[in-house]
Design an enzyme around this catalytic site. Structure first.
Site, PDB file in Angstrom:
ATOM      1  N   SER A  21      18.894  16.066   8.547  1.00  0.00           N
ATOM      2  CA  SER A  21      18.059  15.006   9.108  1.00  0.00           C
ATOM      3  C   SER A  21      17.275  15.504  10.329  1.00  0.00           C
ATOM      4  O   SER A  21      16.555  14.732  10.950  1.00  0.00           O
ATOM      5  CB  SER A  21      18.914  13.785   9.468  1.00  0.00           C
ATOM      6  OG  SER A  21      19.879  14.125  10.445  1.00  0.00           O
ATOM      7  N   GLY A  22      17.435  16.776  10.669  1.00  0.00           N
ATOM      8  CA  GLY A  22      16.656  17.331  11.768  1.00  0.00           C
ATOM      9  C   GLY A  22      17.304  17.175  13.136  1.00  0.00           C
ATOM     10  O   GLY A  22      16.619  17.231  14.157  1.00  0.00           O
ATOM     11  N   LYS A  23      18.626  17.002  13.173  1.00  0.00           N
ATOM     12  CA  LYS A  23      19.326  16.806  14.452  1.00  0.00           C
ATOM     13  C   LYS A  23      19.210  18.025  15.368  1.00  0.00           C
ATOM     14  O   LYS A  23      18.918  17.891  16.550  1.00  0.00           O
ATOM     15  CB  LYS A  23      20.826  16.534  14.216  1.00  0.00           C
ATOM     16  CG  LYS A  23      21.115  15.300  13.403  1.00  0.00           C
ATOM     17  CD  LYS A  23      22.609  15.074  13.276  1.00  0.00           C
ATOM     18  CE  LYS A  23      23.353  16.191  12.575  1.00  0.00           C
ATOM     19  NZ  LYS A  23      22.956  16.398  11.169  1.00  0.00           N
ATOM     20  N   GLU A  94      26.625  20.091  17.057  1.00  0.00           N
ATOM     21  CA  GLU A  94      27.769  19.897  16.152  1.00  0.00           C
ATOM     22  C   GLU A  94      28.983  19.350  16.908  1.00  0.00           C
ATOM     23  O   GLU A  94      30.105  19.829  16.742  1.00  0.00           O
ATOM     24  CB  GLU A  94      28.134  21.220  15.451  1.00  0.00           C
ATOM     25  CG  GLU A  94      27.005  21.857  14.671  1.00  0.00           C
ATOM     26  CD  GLU A  94      26.671  21.180  13.351  1.00  0.00           C
ATOM     27  OE1 GLU A  94      27.194  20.080  13.076  1.00  0.00           O
ATOM     28  OE2 GLU A  94      25.855  21.747  12.617  1.00  0.00           O
ATOM     29  N   CYS A 150      16.554  11.369   0.672  1.00  0.00           N
ATOM     30  CA  CYS A 150      17.542  11.382  -0.407  1.00  0.00           C
ATOM     31  C   CYS A 150      17.111  12.389  -1.480  1.00  0.00           C
ATOM     32  O   CYS A 150      15.989  12.323  -1.989  1.00  0.00           O
ATOM     33  CB  CYS A 150      17.693   9.990  -1.014  1.00  0.00           C
ATOM     34  SG  CYS A 150      18.813   9.958  -2.425  1.00  0.00           S
ATOM     35  N   CYS A 188      20.850   8.598  -0.041  1.00  0.00           N
ATOM     36  CA  CYS A 188      20.766   7.244   0.503  1.00  0.00           C
ATOM     37  C   CYS A 188      22.043   6.492   0.134  1.00  0.00           C
ATOM     38  O   CYS A 188      22.875   6.982  -0.628  1.00  0.00           O
ATOM     39  CB  CYS A 188      19.539   6.521  -0.046  1.00  0.00           C
ATOM     40  SG  CYS A 188      19.684   6.128  -1.795  1.00  0.00           S
ATOM     41  N   CYS A 191      22.491   6.140  -3.732  1.00  0.00           N
ATOM     42  CA  CYS A 191      22.763   7.340  -4.544  1.00  0.00           C
ATOM     43  C   CYS A 191      24.026   8.076  -4.096  1.00  0.00           C
ATOM     44  O   CYS A 191      24.482   8.987  -4.795  1.00  0.00           O
ATOM     45  CB  CYS A 191      21.563   8.289  -4.497  1.00  0.00           C
ATOM     46  SG  CYS A 191      20.047   7.549  -5.132  1.00  0.00           S
TER      47      CYS A 191
HETATM   48 ZN    ZN Z   1      18.717   7.714  -3.149  1.00  0.00          ZN
END
Ligand code: ZN
Length: 196
Positions: A21-23, A94, A150, A188, A191
């Site tokens: 997610s680009g953290k 982390e 996702c 997501c 899913c």
């Molecule tokens: Zn999904």
């Protein structure tokens, strides 16, 4: 970009979200901005994270910043107070890998007037709060929750899907599986799957 004005007060800010997610990019970016602003910065990472470089924080999109690898909060605290206690800004990547003293350490630094920026996963592969992250998110002054995309449907992803030999993992699958190919992908809510 967020700009924080310091007036001698410290705080804790958390950058969280699923894998990919680009953290780390966001953490590195904030630390770089603080450096550009002529603030003294020190960064720590967990020594098990050797993805790209032993003494640097790295993101998937190849951003880097110097970081000190440590295994425990006690080591981090010792190194900080021996060498870096004048630092105005402290970054920790982390954070979910560290033992339970991490929250107390972050709060201690913030109480000393430091800006503490930490990045870490909010949820494990089962979608449950990761260790003490729930408490850290509650205690932090600022929280940014980033989304990945996702891998199945393209909607915003908020969970890290664990796959073993390409199939969704079971909730009770062991952490280390000898001989199996394990991977993770962002998914997501709809899913994300836990094999029964
Ligand atoms: Zn999904």
């Amino acid at each position: 970009m967020k700009v924080f004005v310091t007036a001698g007060m410290g705080w804790v800010e958390v950058v969280t979200g699923s894998m990919f997610s680009g953290k780390s990019s966001e953490l590195i970016n904030r630390l770089k901005m603080a450096k550009y602003a002529k603030q003294s910065v020190v960064a720590f990472k967990h020594s098990s994270d050797t993805r790209y470089h032993e003494n640097k924080l790295a993101s998937h999109d190849k951003m880097f910043i110097e970081a000190i690898p440590v295994t425990t909060v006690e080591d981090m605290e010792k190194i900080f107070f021996e060498k870096y206690s004048d630092s105005q800004v402290i970054g920790i990547d982390e954070i979910q890998f560290f033992n339970s003293g991490a929250i107390e350490f972050c709060e201690k630094l913030a109480d000393m007037g430091k800006r503490v920026i930490v990045a870490g996963l909010d949820k494990d592969f089962k979608g449950e709060p990761f260790g003490d992250m729930g408490e850290l998110l509650a205690r932090a002054e600022y929280v940014d929750k980033l989304q990945a995309i996702c891998a199945v449907c393209g909607n915003p992803a908020t969970v890290s899907q664990r796959l073993i030999n390409g199939e969704p993992a079971r909730a009770d699958d062991p952490i280390v599986l000898v001989g199996a190919t394990e991977s993770y992908e962002p998914r997501c809510r709809r899913c994300h799957e836990i094999k029964k």
